[in-house]
Design an enzyme around this catalytic site. Sequence first.
Site, mmCIF file in Angstrom:
data_model
loop_
_atom_site.group_PDB
_atom_site.id
_atom_site.type_symbol
_atom_site.label_atom_id
_atom_site.label_comp_id
_atom_site.label_asym_id
_atom_site.label_seq_id
_atom_site.Cartn_x
_atom_site.Cartn_y
_atom_site.Cartn_z
ATOM 1 N N SER A 154 0.856 -1.195 0.000
ATOM 2 C CA SER A 154 0.000 0.000 0.000
ATOM 3 C C SER A 154 0.887 1.238 0.000
ATOM 4 O O SER A 154 2.031 1.196 0.486
ATOM 5 C CB SER A 154 -0.888 0.011 1.250
ATOM 6 N N TYR A 166 -1.225 -0.799 10.226
ATOM 7 C CA TYR A 166 -1.349 -1.065 8.796
ATOM 8 C C TYR A 166 -0.082 -0.671 8.033
ATOM 9 O O TYR A 166 0.419 -1.433 7.197
ATOM 10 C CB TYR A 166 -2.551 -0.302 8.245
ATOM 11 N N SER A 169 2.695 -3.134 8.663
ATOM 12 C CA SER A 169 2.486 -4.403 7.963
ATOM 13 C C SER A 169 2.796 -4.276 6.476
ATOM 14 O O SER A 169 3.420 -5.160 5.883
ATOM 15 C CB SER A 169 1.047 -4.890 8.163
ATOM 16 N N ILE A 199 -8.608 2.987 -3.544
ATOM 17 C CA ILE A 199 -9.350 2.311 -4.602
ATOM 18 C C ILE A 199 -10.841 2.320 -4.273
ATOM 19 O O ILE A 199 -11.243 2.193 -3.111
ATOM 20 C CB ILE A 199 -8.861 0.849 -4.754
#
Length: 256
Positions: A154, A166, A169, A199
């Site tokens: 990401s 997040y 990770s 997205i």
Amino acid sequence: MEIKNNTVVITGGAQGLGFAMAQKFALMGANIALIDMAQDLLNNACEQLTQLEGVTSNIKGYAANVTNESEVENVFNTINSDFGHIGVLINNAGILRDGMFIKAKDGKVVKKMSLEQFQSVIDVNLTGVFLAGREAASHMIESGKGGVIVNMSSVARAGNIGQTNYAASKAGVVALTTTWAKELGRFGIRVGAIAPGVISTAMTDAMKPEAKQRMLAVTPVGRLGESDEIAHTAQYIIENDFFTGRVVEIDGGIRL
């Protein structure tokens, strides 16, 4: 690598980006193995894929928790047995549990991100990628045919407010990608990563209009990405035999 007649395994494949990639590759003639937590979602996804016009390939769903080592080992053994070979793994399964690292008011700490909130995201987004990648690579090596592993990272891997878990990770996913590419190249296995921006999904559709507008304002292309654009990026990584050890940023130019 050719996609047609190859076996593509997709974790988190029963919905969202995973399902969009499954649709694309099924239409290209790939055999599809979907891994997800919920059997009902898997059954529905497989039914939709088999009903796509022109799709005649083998499509199966497998319920498994990517954070459970024995379940991951068993499901990859079963998939390899059912399909005869694993050509592509797309490590797509992931979760969000956003929150501030520490919240303070008037000089007093009022809330801290819990270890469970941090660890749950690491378990799925990083440990799950490790386990699935390890098992897929093992079968690719033993087949002697090589393969391709695509890991979903990401743009948040660079760090983003409210996403300590997040971001950590997804940065780890990139480290796995570059390491595996160096280790597995001699076995004919290529490894790449995709770092999507924001997205258009059910999650973003449910966002408050003002929050969505803030994101659009810092996205140079002026819109959210589409699931098929991520699937197209995965196709590029799979088909380009000179691609390995790198991350493709497909984010509309956004900088978090």
